[in-house]
Scaffold this motif. Structure first.
Motif, PDB file in Angstrom:
ATOM      1  N   ARG A   1      -9.292  -7.888  15.366  1.00  0.00           N
ATOM      2  CA  ARG A   1      -7.833  -7.840  15.162  1.00  0.00           C
ATOM      3  C   ARG A   1      -7.466  -7.710  13.684  1.00  0.00           C
ATOM      4  O   ARG A   1      -6.364  -7.266  13.352  1.00  0.00           O
ATOM      5  CB  ARG A   1      -7.169  -9.073  15.765  1.00  0.00           C
ATOM      6  N   ASN A   2      -8.370  -8.093  12.773  1.00  0.00           N
ATOM      7  CA  ASN A   2      -8.103  -7.925  11.347  1.00  0.00           C
ATOM      8  C   ASN A   2      -8.006  -6.455  10.961  1.00  0.00           C
ATOM      9  O   ASN A   2      -7.403  -6.118   9.930  1.00  0.00           O
ATOM     10  CB  ASN A   2      -9.200  -8.596  10.513  1.00  0.00           C
ATOM     11  N   LEU A   3      -8.559  -5.587  11.779  1.00  0.00           N
ATOM     12  CA  LEU A   3      -8.513  -4.152  11.503  1.00  0.00           C
ATOM     13  C   LEU A   3      -7.137  -3.561  11.754  1.00  0.00           C
ATOM     14  O   LEU A   3      -6.904  -2.381  11.497  1.00  0.00           O
ATOM     15  CB  LEU A   3      -9.557  -3.420  12.360  1.00  0.00           C
ATOM     16  N   TYR A   4      -6.205  -4.368  12.263  1.00  0.00           N
ATOM     17  CA  TYR A   4      -4.825  -3.918  12.483  1.00  0.00           C
ATOM     18  C   TYR A   4      -3.936  -4.166  11.261  1.00  0.00           C
ATOM     19  O   TYR A   4      -2.753  -3.864  11.293  1.00  0.00           O
ATOM     20  CB  TYR A   4      -4.198  -4.652  13.679  1.00  0.00           C
ATOM     21  N   ASN A   5      -4.506  -4.718  10.218  1.00  0.00           N
ATOM     22  CA  ASN A   5      -3.742  -5.123   9.037  1.00  0.00           C
ATOM     23  C   ASN A   5      -3.749  -4.003   7.982  1.00  0.00           C
ATOM     24  O   ASN A   5      -4.770  -3.774   7.330  1.00  0.00           O
ATOM     25  CB  ASN A   5      -4.350  -6.397   8.455  1.00  0.00           C
ATOM     26  N   PRO A   6      -2.624  -3.299   7.783  1.00  0.00           N
ATOM     27  CA  PRO A   6      -2.590  -2.190   6.811  1.00  0.00           C
ATOM     28  C   PRO A   6      -2.959  -2.614   5.393  1.00  0.00           C
ATOM     29  O   PRO A   6      -3.497  -1.817   4.629  1.00  0.00           O
ATOM     30  CB  PRO A   6      -1.125  -1.716   6.870  1.00  0.00           C
ATOM     31  N   SER A   7      -2.694  -3.874   5.049  1.00  0.00           N
ATOM     32  CA  SER A   7      -2.986  -4.344   3.685  1.00  0.00           C
ATOM     33  C   SER A   7      -4.475  -4.281   3.374  1.00  0.00           C
ATOM     34  O   SER A   7      -4.867  -4.061   2.222  1.00  0.00           O
ATOM     35  CB  SER A   7      -2.481  -5.779   3.504  1.00  0.00           C
ATOM     36  N   LEU A   8      -5.317  -4.476   4.395  1.00  0.00           N
ATOM     37  CA  LEU A   8      -6.762  -4.381   4.174  1.00  0.00           C
ATOM     38  C   LEU A   8      -7.175  -2.957   3.822  1.00  0.00           C
ATOM     39  O   LEU A   8      -8.102  -2.739   3.044  1.00  0.00           O
ATOM     40  CB  LEU A   8      -7.522  -4.866   5.409  1.00  0.00           C
ATOM     41  N   TYR A   9      -6.479  -1.978   4.384  1.00  0.00           N
ATOM     42  CA  TYR A   9      -6.783  -0.578   4.093  1.00  0.00           C
ATOM     43  C   TYR A   9      -6.313  -0.204   2.688  1.00  0.00           C
ATOM     44  O   TYR A   9      -6.983   0.578   2.000  1.00  0.00           O
ATOM     45  CB  TYR A   9      -6.137   0.336   5.143  1.00  0.00           C
ATOM     46  N   LEU A  10      -5.185  -0.746   2.281  1.00  0.00           N
ATOM     47  CA  LEU A  10      -4.706  -0.500   0.924  1.00  0.00           C
ATOM     48  C   LEU A  10      -5.663  -1.108  -0.096  1.00  0.00           C
ATOM     49  O   LEU A  10      -5.954  -0.503  -1.136  1.00  0.00           O
ATOM     50  CB  LEU A  10      -3.293  -1.081   0.746  1.00  0.00           C
ATOM     51  N   LEU A  11      -6.187  -2.294   0.210  1.00  0.00           N
ATOM     52  CA  LEU A  11      -7.187  -2.922  -0.651  1.00  0.00           C
ATOM     53  C   LEU A  11      -8.453  -2.068  -0.688  1.00  0.00           C
ATOM     54  O   LEU A  11      -9.033  -1.829  -1.755  1.00  0.00           O
ATOM     55  CB  LEU A  11      -7.513  -4.331  -0.141  1.00  0.00           C
ATOM     56  N   ALA A  12      -8.896  -1.596   0.489  1.00  0.00           N
ATOM     57  CA  ALA A  12     -10.095  -0.751   0.575  1.00  0.00           C
ATOM     58  C   ALA A  12      -9.911   0.534  -0.225  1.00  0.00           C
ATOM     59  O   ALA A  12     -10.832   1.005  -0.897  1.00  0.00           O
ATOM     60  CB  ALA A  12     -10.398  -0.438   2.034  1.00  0.00           C
ATOM     61  N   TYR A  13      -8.705   1.092  -0.178  1.00  0.00           N
ATOM     62  CA  TYR A  13      -8.410   2.309  -0.933  1.00  0.00           C
ATOM     63  C   TYR A  13      -8.526   2.056  -2.434  1.00  0.00           C
ATOM     64  O   TYR A  13      -9.130   2.849  -3.165  1.00  0.00           O
ATOM     65  CB  TYR A  13      -7.009   2.813  -0.585  1.00  0.00           C
ATOM     66  N   GLN A  14      -7.994   0.929  -2.892  1.00  0.00           N
ATOM     67  CA  GLN A  14      -8.087   0.576  -4.309  1.00  0.00           C
ATOM     68  C   GLN A  14      -9.541   0.426  -4.742  1.00  0.00           C
ATOM     69  O   GLN A  14      -9.907   0.763  -5.871  1.00  0.00           O
ATOM     70  CB  GLN A  14      -7.338  -0.732  -4.582  1.00  0.00           C
ATOM     71  N   GLN A  15     -10.370  -0.091  -3.846  1.00  0.00           N
ATOM     72  CA  GLN A  15     -11.775  -0.349  -4.173  1.00  0.00           C
ATOM     73  C   GLN A  15     -12.620   0.923  -4.210  1.00  0.00           C
ATOM     74  O   GLN A  15     -13.684   0.938  -4.815  1.00  0.00           O
ATOM     75  CB  GLN A  15     -12.379  -1.319  -3.146  1.00  0.00           C
ATOM     76  N   THR A  16     -12.161   1.982  -3.553  1.00  0.00           N
ATOM     77  CA  THR A  16     -13.022   3.145  -3.370  1.00  0.00           C
ATOM     78  C   THR A  16     -12.545   4.454  -3.985  1.00  0.00           C
ATOM     79  O   THR A  16     -13.366   5.291  -4.348  1.00  0.00           O
ATOM     80  CB  THR A  16     -13.261   3.406  -1.871  1.00  0.00           C
ATOM     81  N   TYR A  17     -11.241   4.662  -4.119  1.00  0.00           N
ATOM     82  CA  TYR A  17     -10.766   6.006  -4.456  1.00  0.00           C
ATOM     83  C   TYR A  17     -11.254   6.502  -5.810  1.00  0.00           C
ATOM     84  O   TYR A  17     -11.445   7.706  -6.010  1.00  0.00           O
ATOM     85  CB  TYR A  17      -9.235   6.084  -4.382  1.00  0.00           C
TER      86      TYR A  17
END
Length: 203
Positions: A27-43
């Motif tokens: 269910r944590n995969l439904y949290n858009p904030s985690l994707y924004l954090l992941a984007y900051q870490q990788t782009y």
């Protein structure tokens, strides 16, 4: 929408508790904030602007794309694309195969990686330096310099095709010891079995 740092700290707080099991991880995969954090870490990392099999890059990432990923995870229709295989030169003159995932898959992989690191990172040995946050060959050499003062010989080795030969069933069985969430385990299966495309052929 929970703060991603709060989510990760909560997962981490149970990491060293013996026999603790994570039951509602997916269910944590439904949290858009985690994707924004992941984007900051990788782009900004080298190679992360490379095009995957779908021709898209991180340049076109948007909240709409993130929401589309989440929607497909909610209805379990998400299917990772095969990676685009390319080759990079090794020091010995040979070539090392490299899989370039699609940008959507890469983003989700980073979210999954972040969740798994919160669960497992504090359980790893201090002498382990490979593929871990803030660790590298340099931290390994620093540890050797401090702790191995009486050693005269070191042997370097490289296991041929190491990642190509990891037994996926053993890997999943290790994850299942702590993760009691079959939706999350099923997603891991999808990610590691997506395969790659080389010369137009899906392997």
């Amino acid at each position: 929408m929970r703060n991603p740092e709060t989510v990760l700290e909560n997962l981490k707080s149970h990491a060293t508790t013996p026999n603790y099991q994570y039951k509602r991880l997916y269910r944590n995969l439904y949290n858009p904030s985690l994707y924004l954090l992941a984007y900051q870490q990788t782009y900004s990392k080298p190679g992360n602007m490379s095009k995957g099999i779908d021709g898209q890059t991180f340049d076109g990432m948007s909240l709409k794309r993130i929401q589309n990923i989440i929607s497909s995870l909610i209805d379990h229709s998400y299917q990772p694309k095969p990676a685009r295989r390319t080759y990079i030169p090794k020091k010995n003159g040979k070539l090392r195969p490299l899989g370039v995932p699609s940008s959507d898959d890469k983003l989700l992989q980073q979210v999954v990686k972040t969740l798994l690191e919160s669960i497992y990172e504090d359980t790893f040995a201090e002498t382990s330096h490979g593929f871990r946050p803030d660790r590298s060959c340099h931290t390994a050499l620093s540890q050797i310099k401090i702790n191995f003062t009486g050693v005269k010989w070191f042997v370097e080795g490289d296991i041929k095709g190491y990642f190509d030969n990891i037994d996926h069933h053993i890997l999943i069985s290790i994850l299942r010891r702590r993760i009691k969430d079959e939706y999350f385990i099923s997603l891991i299966w999808k990610l590691i079995r997506a395969g790659y495309v080389e010369n137009g052929i899906h392997q």
